[in-house]
Design a protein around this motif. Structure first.
Motif, PDB file in Angstrom:
ATOM      1  N   ASN A  76      29.404 -26.260  13.253  1.00 14.64           N
ATOM      2  CA  ASN A  76      29.294 -27.168  13.744  1.00 14.64           C
ATOM      3  C   ASN A  76      29.878 -28.172  13.407  1.00 14.64           C
ATOM      4  O   ASN A  76      29.694 -29.544  13.292  1.00 14.64           O
ATOM      5  CB  ASN A  76      27.960 -27.462  12.761  1.00 14.64           C
ATOM      6  N   LEU A  77      31.496 -28.308  13.668  1.00 19.15           N
ATOM      7  CA  LEU A  77      31.612 -29.435  13.247  1.00 19.15           C
ATOM      8  C   LEU A  77      31.555 -30.436  15.048  1.00 19.15           C
ATOM      9  O   LEU A  77      31.758 -29.660  15.655  1.00 19.15           O
ATOM     10  CB  LEU A  77      33.262 -29.444  13.318  1.00 19.15           C
ATOM     11  N   ARG A  78      31.090 -31.041  14.982  1.00 17.81           N
ATOM     12  CA  ARG A  78      30.940 -32.152  15.674  1.00 17.81           C
ATOM     13  C   ARG A  78      31.184 -33.595  15.771  1.00 17.81           C
ATOM     14  O   ARG A  78      31.659 -34.625  14.528  1.00 17.81           O
ATOM     15  CB  ARG A  78      29.672 -32.712  16.295  1.00 17.81           C
ATOM     16  N   LEU A  79      31.743 -34.581  17.039  1.00 20.27           N
ATOM     17  CA  LEU A  79      32.402 -35.783  16.545  1.00 20.27           C
ATOM     18  C   LEU A  79      30.953 -36.761  16.760  1.00 20.27           C
ATOM     19  O   LEU A  79      29.980 -36.864  16.727  1.00 20.27           O
ATOM     20  CB  LEU A  79      32.447 -35.814  18.131  1.00 20.27           C
ATOM     21  N   GLY A  94      44.331 -44.331  17.485  1.00 22.56           N
ATOM     22  CA  GLY A  94      42.444 -43.766  17.639  1.00 22.56           C
ATOM     23  C   GLY A  94      42.192 -42.651  16.881  1.00 22.56           C
ATOM     24  O   GLY A  94      42.509 -41.602  16.519  1.00 22.56           O
ATOM     25  N   LEU A  95      41.104 -43.317  16.420  1.00 23.73           N
ATOM     26  CA  LEU A  95      40.553 -42.208  14.825  1.00 23.73           C
ATOM     27  C   LEU A  95      39.338 -41.386  15.513  1.00 23.73           C
ATOM     28  O   LEU A  95      37.986 -42.111  15.832  1.00 23.73           O
ATOM     29  CB  LEU A  95      40.069 -42.963  14.339  1.00 23.73           C
ATOM     30  N   TYR A  96      39.183 -39.843  15.367  1.00 27.29           N
ATOM     31  CA  TYR A  96      38.167 -39.532  15.638  1.00 27.29           C
ATOM     32  C   TYR A  96      37.461 -38.637  14.165  1.00 27.29           C
ATOM     33  O   TYR A  96      38.282 -37.951  14.031  1.00 27.29           O
ATOM     34  CB  TYR A  96      38.782 -38.682  16.824  1.00 27.29           C
ATOM     35  N   VAL A  97      36.012 -39.797  14.381  1.00 28.06           N
ATOM     36  CA  VAL A  97      35.885 -38.720  12.906  1.00 28.06           C
ATOM     37  C   VAL A  97      34.450 -37.791  13.572  1.00 28.06           C
ATOM     38  O   VAL A  97      33.320 -37.866  14.327  1.00 28.06           O
ATOM     39  CB  VAL A  97      34.851 -39.726  12.601  1.00 28.06           C
ATOM     40  N   PHE A  98      34.473 -36.452  12.195  1.00 29.42           N
ATOM     41  CA  PHE A  98      34.153 -35.243  12.965  1.00 29.42           C
ATOM     42  C   PHE A  98      32.816 -35.466  11.249  1.00 29.42           C
ATOM     43  O   PHE A  98      33.597 -35.880  10.428  1.00 29.42           O
ATOM     44  CB  PHE A  98      34.193 -33.861  12.815  1.00 29.42           C
ATOM     45  N   ARG A  99      32.231 -34.411  11.542  1.00 32.29           N
ATOM     46  CA  ARG A  99      31.713 -33.681  10.234  1.00 32.29           C
ATOM     47  C   ARG A  99      30.641 -32.576  10.540  1.00 32.29           C
ATOM     48  O   ARG A  99      31.118 -32.406  12.167  1.00 32.29           O
ATOM     49  CB  ARG A  99      30.098 -35.103  10.588  1.00 32.29           C
TER      50      ARG A  99
END
Length: 168
Positions: A76-79, A94-99
């Motif tokens: 469930n890696l999601r932006l 450009g930083l893309y943060v995931f959980r």
């Protein structure tokens, strides 16, 4: 559309893409304590992540960084957010943060540092990379059905990082 129609010009603002991932398990979040020899963030806690390699997609880069830095399996890696970091130069970040959710595996260390499971209530007591005091709570509150947040980071005249969350 061909490459020439992408509008890439050397005099335009350029960004370096990076990923930042927070893995959760029950009431804990996985943070990486920067190795003492690191040039950046030595001894400070940060999420998992790093640069996006040429030819690699953002999600693929996030998955690769998790594997390289922790050895863990995630689901469930999601932006959760996108952050533009203005460095004051012609090149920004450009930083893309995931959980993501922990699935299994044994946490292992990497040359980047030691990954540690931290109780969410204890996170703000740690020596964190400066923006994480406001960023981690936002990521942990982020719901799957919400759009990603958008933020702008920049440095003031005293070289202090300023964090602004944008609204539509």
């Amino acid at each position: 559309m061909g490459r020439e129609e992408q509008g890439v010009f050397r005099d335009r603002y350029t960004i370096i893409p990076r990923t930042l991932i927070f893995i959760t398990h029950n009431d804990k979040v996985l943070l990486l304590k920067g190795a003492p020899h690191k040039r950046l963030w030595a001894g400070l806690y940060n999420g998992i992540g790093g640069h996006v390699e040429q030819g690699e997609g953002i999600l693929a880069a996030a998955k690769r960084e998790v594997q390289e830095e922790t050895g863990l399996e995630v689901a469930n890696l999601r932006l959760c957010g996108v952050i533009m970091i203005d460095t004051g130069e012609t090149v920004g970040i450009g930083l893309y943060v995931f959980r993501g959710d922990y699935v299994g595996g044994e946490v292992r260390s990497s040359p980047e540092g030691n990954a540690e499971w931290i109780a969410q209530n204890d996170v703000n007591r740690l020596p964190l990379v400066s923006d994480l005091y406001v960023l981690i709570p936002r990521v942990l509150r982020h719901q799957e059905d919400e759009p990603p947040f958008v933020a702008h980071y920049y440095y003031d005249d005293q070289d202090h990082l300023q964090v602004e969350f944008e609204t539509s």
